[in-house]
Design a protein around this motif. Structure first.
Motif, PDB file in Angstrom:
ATOM      1  N   GLY A  18     -15.689   2.072  72.041  1.00  0.00           N
ATOM      2  CA  GLY A  18     -17.143   2.229  72.035  1.00  0.00           C
ATOM      3  C   GLY A  18     -17.616   3.339  71.123  1.00  0.00           C
ATOM      4  N   THR A  19     -16.957   4.498  71.176  1.00  0.00           N
ATOM      5  CA  THR A  19     -17.408   5.642  70.378  1.00  0.00           C
ATOM      6  C   THR A  19     -17.263   5.411  68.878  1.00  0.00           C
ATOM      7  OG1 THR A  19     -16.930   7.179  72.184  1.00  0.00           O
ATOM      8  CG2 THR A  19     -17.078   8.100  69.961  1.00  0.00           C
ATOM      9  N   PRO A  20     -16.097   4.965  68.366  1.00  0.00           N
ATOM     10  CA  PRO A  20     -16.031   4.720  66.912  1.00  0.00           C
ATOM     11  C   PRO A  20     -16.986   3.627  66.450  1.00  0.00           C
ATOM     12  CG  PRO A  20     -14.004   4.004  67.996  1.00  0.00           C
ATOM     13  CD  PRO A  20     -14.763   4.810  68.988  1.00  0.00           C
ATOM     14  N   ILE A  21     -17.203   2.606  67.261  1.00  0.00           N
ATOM     15  CA  ILE A  21     -18.153   1.560  66.872  1.00  0.00           C
ATOM     16  C   ILE A  21     -19.574   2.113  66.855  1.00  0.00           C
ATOM     17  CG2 ILE A  21     -19.216  -0.594  67.682  1.00  0.00           C
ATOM     18  CD1 ILE A  21     -16.442  -1.539  68.462  1.00  0.00           C
ATOM     19  N   ALA A  22     -19.885   3.018  67.795  1.00  0.00           N
ATOM     20  CA  ALA A  22     -21.212   3.644  67.805  1.00  0.00           C
ATOM     21  C   ALA A  22     -21.415   4.513  66.568  1.00  0.00           C
ATOM     22  CB  ALA A  22     -21.381   4.472  69.071  1.00  0.00           C
ATOM     23  N   VAL A  23     -20.379   5.264  66.182  1.00  0.00           N
ATOM     24  CA  VAL A  23     -20.474   6.084  64.969  1.00  0.00           C
ATOM     25  C   VAL A  23     -20.686   5.194  63.752  1.00  0.00           C
ATOM     26  CG1 VAL A  23     -19.227   7.679  63.472  1.00  0.00           C
ATOM     27  CG2 VAL A  23     -19.094   7.938  65.947  1.00  0.00           C
ATOM     28  N   ARG A  24     -19.973   4.090  63.697  1.00  0.00           N
ATOM     29  CA  ARG A  24     -20.121   3.136  62.598  1.00  0.00           C
ATOM     30  C   ARG A  24     -21.547   2.568  62.559  1.00  0.00           C
ATOM     31  NH1 ARG A  24     -19.726  -2.385  62.354  1.00  0.00           N
ATOM     32  NH2 ARG A  24     -18.915  -3.313  60.430  1.00  0.00           N
ATOM     33  N   THR A  25     -22.093   2.220  63.711  1.00  0.00           N
ATOM     34  CA  THR A  25     -23.451   1.673  63.774  1.00  0.00           C
ATOM     35  C   THR A  25     -24.485   2.711  63.354  1.00  0.00           C
ATOM     36  OG1 THR A  25     -22.766   0.211  65.565  1.00  0.00           O
ATOM     37  CG2 THR A  25     -25.132   0.563  65.278  1.00  0.00           C
ATOM     38  N   ALA A  26     -24.303   3.969  63.795  1.00  0.00           N
ATOM     39  CA  ALA A  26     -25.232   5.028  63.395  1.00  0.00           C
ATOM     40  C   ALA A  26     -25.218   5.222  61.881  1.00  0.00           C
ATOM     41  CB  ALA A  26     -24.868   6.330  64.108  1.00  0.00           C
ATOM     42  N   ALA A  27     -24.036   5.146  61.276  1.00  0.00           N
ATOM     43  CA  ALA A  27     -23.943   5.288  59.822  1.00  0.00           C
ATOM     44  C   ALA A  27     -24.660   4.146  59.106  1.00  0.00           C
ATOM     45  CB  ALA A  27     -22.475   5.334  59.400  1.00  0.00           C
ATOM     46  N   ILE A  28     -24.548   2.931  59.653  1.00  0.00           N
ATOM     47  CA  ILE A  28     -25.255   1.792  59.067  1.00  0.00           C
ATOM     48  C   ILE A  28     -26.764   2.004  59.154  1.00  0.00           C
ATOM     49  CG2 ILE A  28     -25.743  -0.671  59.357  1.00  0.00           C
ATOM     50  CD1 ILE A  28     -22.838  -1.015  60.257  1.00  0.00           C
ATOM     51  N   GLY A  29     -27.248   2.468  60.319  1.00  0.00           N
ATOM     52  CA  GLY A  29     -28.673   2.726  60.475  1.00  0.00           C
ATOM     53  C   GLY A  29     -29.166   3.800  59.530  1.00  0.00           C
ATOM     54  N   LEU A  30     -28.385   4.863  59.378  1.00  0.00           N
ATOM     55  CA  LEU A  30     -28.782   5.935  58.469  1.00  0.00           C
ATOM     56  C   LEU A  30     -28.809   5.447  57.026  1.00  0.00           C
ATOM     57  CD1 LEU A  30     -29.455   8.924  58.173  1.00  0.00           C
ATOM     58  CD2 LEU A  30     -27.011   9.395  57.977  1.00  0.00           C
ATOM     59  N   ALA A  31     -27.819   4.648  56.641  1.00  0.00           N
ATOM     60  CA  ALA A  31     -27.780   4.120  55.275  1.00  0.00           C
ATOM     61  C   ALA A  31     -28.950   3.180  55.017  1.00  0.00           C
ATOM     62  CB  ALA A  31     -26.463   3.395  55.039  1.00  0.00           C
ATOM     63  N   ALA A  32     -29.271   2.345  56.008  1.00  0.00           N
ATOM     64  CA  ALA A  32     -30.394   1.419  55.842  1.00  0.00           C
ATOM     65  C   ALA A  32     -31.712   2.163  55.723  1.00  0.00           C
ATOM     66  CB  ALA A  32     -30.439   0.441  57.021  1.00  0.00           C
ATOM     67  N   ALA A  33     -31.842   3.277  56.456  1.00  0.00           N
ATOM     68  CA  ALA A  33     -33.085   4.056  56.382  1.00  0.00           C
ATOM     69  C   ALA A  33     -33.190   4.829  55.066  1.00  0.00           C
ATOM     70  CB  ALA A  33     -33.143   5.026  57.556  1.00  0.00           C
ATOM     71  N   ALA A  34     -32.065   5.370  54.619  1.00  0.00           N
ATOM     72  CA  ALA A  34     -32.085   6.178  53.399  1.00  0.00           C
ATOM     73  C   ALA A  34     -32.113   5.329  52.135  1.00  0.00           C
ATOM     74  CB  ALA A  34     -30.867   7.101  53.361  1.00  0.00           C
ATOM     75  N   GLY A  35     -31.687   4.067  52.235  1.00  0.00           N
ATOM     76  CA  GLY A  35     -31.577   3.218  51.064  1.00  0.00           C
ATOM     77  C   GLY A  35     -32.843   3.096  50.240  1.00  0.00           C
ATOM     78  N   PRO A  36     -33.981   2.680  50.829  1.00  0.00           N
ATOM     79  CA  PRO A  36     -35.197   2.540  50.019  1.00  0.00           C
ATOM     80  C   PRO A  36     -35.644   3.846  49.377  1.00  0.00           C
ATOM     81  CG  PRO A  36     -35.416   1.376  52.114  1.00  0.00           C
ATOM     82  CD  PRO A  36     -34.157   2.180  52.201  1.00  0.00           C
ATOM     83  N   LEU A  37     -35.551   4.966  50.117  1.00  0.00           N
ATOM     84  CA  LEU A  37     -35.984   6.247  49.559  1.00  0.00           C
ATOM     85  C   LEU A  37     -35.056   6.689  48.430  1.00  0.00           C
ATOM     86  CD1 LEU A  37     -36.801   8.108  52.905  1.00  0.00           C
ATOM     87  CD2 LEU A  37     -38.372   6.882  51.393  1.00  0.00           C
ATOM     88  N   LEU A  38     -33.743   6.598  48.676  1.00  0.00           N
ATOM     89  CA  LEU A  38     -32.781   6.998  47.660  1.00  0.00           C
ATOM     90  C   LEU A  38     -32.835   6.073  46.448  1.00  0.00           C
ATOM     91  CD1 LEU A  38     -30.566   9.035  47.056  1.00  0.00           C
ATOM     92  CD2 LEU A  38     -28.938   7.530  48.220  1.00  0.00           C
ATOM     93  N   GLY A  39     -32.949   4.771  46.713  1.00  0.00           N
ATOM     94  CA  GLY A  39     -33.035   3.817  45.617  1.00  0.00           C
ATOM     95  C   GLY A  39     -34.273   4.029  44.770  1.00  0.00           C
ATOM     96  N   GLY A  40     -35.411   4.271  45.421  1.00  0.00           N
ATOM     97  CA  GLY A  40     -36.642   4.520  44.677  1.00  0.00           C
ATOM     98  C   GLY A  40     -36.534   5.753  43.793  1.00  0.00           C
ATOM     99  N   ALA A  41     -35.919   6.816  44.336  1.00  0.00           N
ATOM    100  CA  ALA A  41     -35.770   8.044  43.544  1.00  0.00           C
ATOM    101  C   ALA A  41     -34.842   7.812  42.346  1.00  0.00           C
ATOM    102  CB  ALA A  41     -35.221   9.162  44.430  1.00  0.00           C
ATOM    103  N   LEU A  42     -33.737   7.106  42.547  1.00  0.00           N
ATOM    104  CA  LEU A  42     -32.796   6.860  41.452  1.00  0.00           C
ATOM    105  C   LEU A  42     -33.408   5.972  40.371  1.00  0.00           C
ATOM    106  CD1 LEU A  42     -29.428   6.336  43.375  1.00  0.00           C
ATOM    107  CD2 LEU A  42     -30.017   8.228  41.854  1.00  0.00           C
ATOM    108  N   VAL A  43     -34.101   4.905  40.793  1.00  0.00           N
ATOM    109  CA  VAL A  43     -34.708   4.000  39.815  1.00  0.00           C
ATOM    110  C   VAL A  43     -35.766   4.732  38.998  1.00  0.00           C
ATOM    111  CG1 VAL A  43     -36.107   1.922  39.545  1.00  0.00           C
ATOM    112  CG2 VAL A  43     -34.195   1.924  41.134  1.00  0.00           C
ATOM    113  N   SER A  44     -36.560   5.569  39.661  1.00  0.00           N
ATOM    114  CA  SER A  44     -37.618   6.302  38.963  1.00  0.00           C
ATOM    115  C   SER A  44     -37.042   7.307  37.970  1.00  0.00           C
ATOM    116  CB  SER A  44     -38.512   7.029  39.980  1.00  0.00           C
ATOM    117  OG  SER A  44     -39.124   6.105  40.860  1.00  0.00           O
ATOM    118  N   ALA A  45     -35.935   7.958  38.333  1.00  0.00           N
ATOM    119  CA  ALA A  45     -35.395   9.018  37.486  1.00  0.00           C
ATOM    120  C   ALA A  45     -34.407   8.504  36.437  1.00  0.00           C
ATOM    121  CB  ALA A  45     -34.719  10.079  38.355  1.00  0.00           C
ATOM    122  N   TYR A  46     -33.563   7.533  36.801  1.00  0.00           N
ATOM    123  CA  TYR A  46     -32.461   7.151  35.919  1.00  0.00           C
ATOM    124  C   TYR A  46     -32.407   5.656  35.590  1.00  0.00           C
ATOM    125  CZ  TYR A  46     -30.901  11.729  37.499  1.00  0.00           C
ATOM    126  OH  TYR A  46     -30.837  13.061  37.806  1.00  0.00           O
ATOM    127  N   GLY A  47     -33.216   4.838  36.231  1.00  0.00           N
ATOM    128  CA  GLY A  47     -33.180   3.411  35.979  1.00  0.00           C
ATOM    129  C   GLY A  47     -32.349   2.671  37.013  1.00  0.00           C
TER     130      GLY A  47
END
Length: 499
Positions: free
Chosen positions: A130-159
């Motif tokens: 349960g614990t390693p799967i929960a850590v894995r799920t939290a990482a997926i949620g964090l990546a999904a949340a950070a993706g649009p913000l990080l992607g927008g910043a990278l596209v704007s600055a570097y293409g």
């Protein structure tokens, strides 16, 4: 955590997070990619569709490869291939090369994803998954949340090319780490085989986190015909669902889904006659495994379909820009990240059945709350609905995944991981297809949740997770049975986890 388990957890978490991040940042980068490569909208859509079809087609077969040849070895190949394909996309001269490399990236992602769960199943005791799967799920949620913000910043600055280079360093690192630990695993396995000990065979099988060496019985053991039929069925199904969600693609989508049904029927007949079927009967006969897959399918369809409707509502009806839209639904990602570590204690106290039932109720309530929004809805009701969606989905995802991985026999952990990932790929495509069709039924009011039919139907789909959750294990008796060892070491029976 033991030194042997730390690399497994790191590879599993980083691998799952990189795949989730890749999908979210690509959405932000597609308009810039289209302009830079002078591509048509249909060509750009194939950068997503080609990847999804490749992944969905090969997930179960990739899991079978991991069961036979070692999950860490297959994971390493997938991770290193994913990094190479990402680098190639960043250097691609035209849209044709991008599409071809995205398909290759999908093949590597299919090798990588089931292994992230198969490695956990072989490295951790069943009652500690349960614990390693929960850590894995939290990482997926964090990546999904950070993706649009990080992607927008990278596209704007570097293409847009910088977006694909983002995942190269971590995938290279975990690929090399998995390859090194896989080699060490084989050495230790060979040593144990050459130097027998007085420890009973059943006890070694019960406590060893290392997979046994695969038997060398030829290609037939992989069931290539079954793998081909399953790939055709799933590929056509995902292609059909994605096609239905496109303007003017309903007819082609329906034909593809019909072809998937024909291939599925042929697969069913073949698997009944196969000596070593791709889909092990003991896995498909396990009620907890099937119920867990049904929970994941219904929950992911409801969530992603609802987010599809909410995005159009916030941007087209209320006129918010993409960043403001992402901030309105940010509570969903926050609840996923914060809620994942709480799920294992809830499962231990209340059991998977009651925990998943509560999660299904929260998810359904969140979709119903979204369905009541009108054109004047503010940030508070939208945020409240998003929070309910995030809380319900993370509970269902962690609980159902734990049950599927826990209840699958260790010899079929890769196939179980492939089935779990297949449900998580087909569910979103199904939810978006349903939402698209229902939005089209109400041309003027369909994008306003309170005036459309999409969200009420998606609430029904979310509610289908309730009966599936009730079929999950209650908890107490199952934990006692899992902890109880073999009654007699002299019995000669192999210890296993009951399904």
């Amino acid at each position: 955590m033991t030194p042997r388990r730390a690399p497994v957890l790191a590879c599993s978490v980083v691998g799952a997070a990189v795949v989730a991040l890749d999908g979210t940042v690509l959405t932000v980068a597609q308009p810039a990619l289209q302009r830079d490569l002078h591509a048509g909208i249909d060509q750009v859509q194939w950068t997503s569709t080609g990847y999804l079809v490749a992944v969905a087609s090969l997930l179960v077969f990739a899991g079978r490869l991991g069961d036979r040849y070692g999950h860490r070895r297959v994971f390493a190949i997938g991770a290193l291939g994913f990094a190479a394909a990402s680098t190639g996309i960043a250097l691609a001269p035209g849209i044709g090369a991008v599409i071809a490399l995205r398909v290759l990236q999908g093949v590597c992602g299919a090798l990588l994803q089931p292994a992230t769960l198969g490695m956990l199943r072989t490295a951790f005791p069943p009652d500690r998954l349960g614990t390693p799967i929960a850590v894995r799920t939290a990482a997926i949620g964090l990546a999904a949340a950070a993706g649009p913000l990080l992607g927008g910043a990278l596209v704007s600055a570097y293409g847009w090319r910088a977006v694909f280079l983002l995942g190269v360093p971590p995938t290279l690192a975990i690929g090399i780490l998995a390859l090194v630990t896989a080699e060490r695993t084989e050495e230790r396995t060979e040593e144990r085989t050459a130097r027998p000990t007085a420890e009973p065979t059943a006890q070694r099988a019960a406590h060893s986190p290392l997979p046994p060496l695969p038997s060398r019985s030829g290609l037939a053991a992989l069931d290539p015909v079954g793998a081909l039929l399953l790939a055709v069925a799933l590929g056509l199904l995902v292609h059909g669902l994605v096609g239905v969600a496109r303007p003017g693609g309903v007819t082609a989508g329906v034909l593809a889904c019909a072809g998937a049904a024909v291939a599925g029927a042929a697969l069913t007949r073949h698997e009944r006659l196969a000596a070593r079927p791709l889909l092990p009967p003991e896995l498909l006969r396990s009620v907890p495994v099937v119920a867990g897959l049904a929970v994941l399918l219904a929950a992911s369809a409801a969530l992603f379909g609802s987010l599809f409707v909410a995005t159009y509502f916030l941007q087209d009806v209320q006129g918010l820009d993409p960043l403001d839209c992402a901030l309105r639904v940010l509570p969903l990602a926050v609840l996923m990240v914060l809620g994942a570590p709480l799920c294992p204690p809830l499962q231990r106290r209340f059991g998977p059945r009651r925990t998943a039932t509560a999660g299904a109720a929260l998810l359904t309530l969140g979709v119903l709350l979204l369905a009541r929004l009108d054109a004047t809805a503010g940030a508070v009701p939208v945020g409240a609905a998003a929070a309910l969606l995030g809380a319900g989905f993370v509970v269902l995802m962690v609980t159902a995944t734990s049950v599927v991985v826990h209840r699958a026999p260790e010899a079929h952990a890769g196939v179980a991981g492939g089935l779990q990932q297949t449900a998580m790929n087909i569910g979103p495509a199904l939810g978006v297809a349903v939402a698209t069709l229902l939005l089209a039924l109400v041309p003027r009011g369909g994008f306003v949740p309170a005036e459309g039919a999409a969200l009420p139907v998606l609430a029904v789909i979310a509610a289908l997770a309730l009966p599936a959750a009730l079929a999950l294990p209650a908890g107490d008796a199952d934990r006692r049975r899992t902890r109880r060892g073999p009654t007699s070491p002299q019995s000669g029976r192999r210890a296993c986890v009951r399904s």
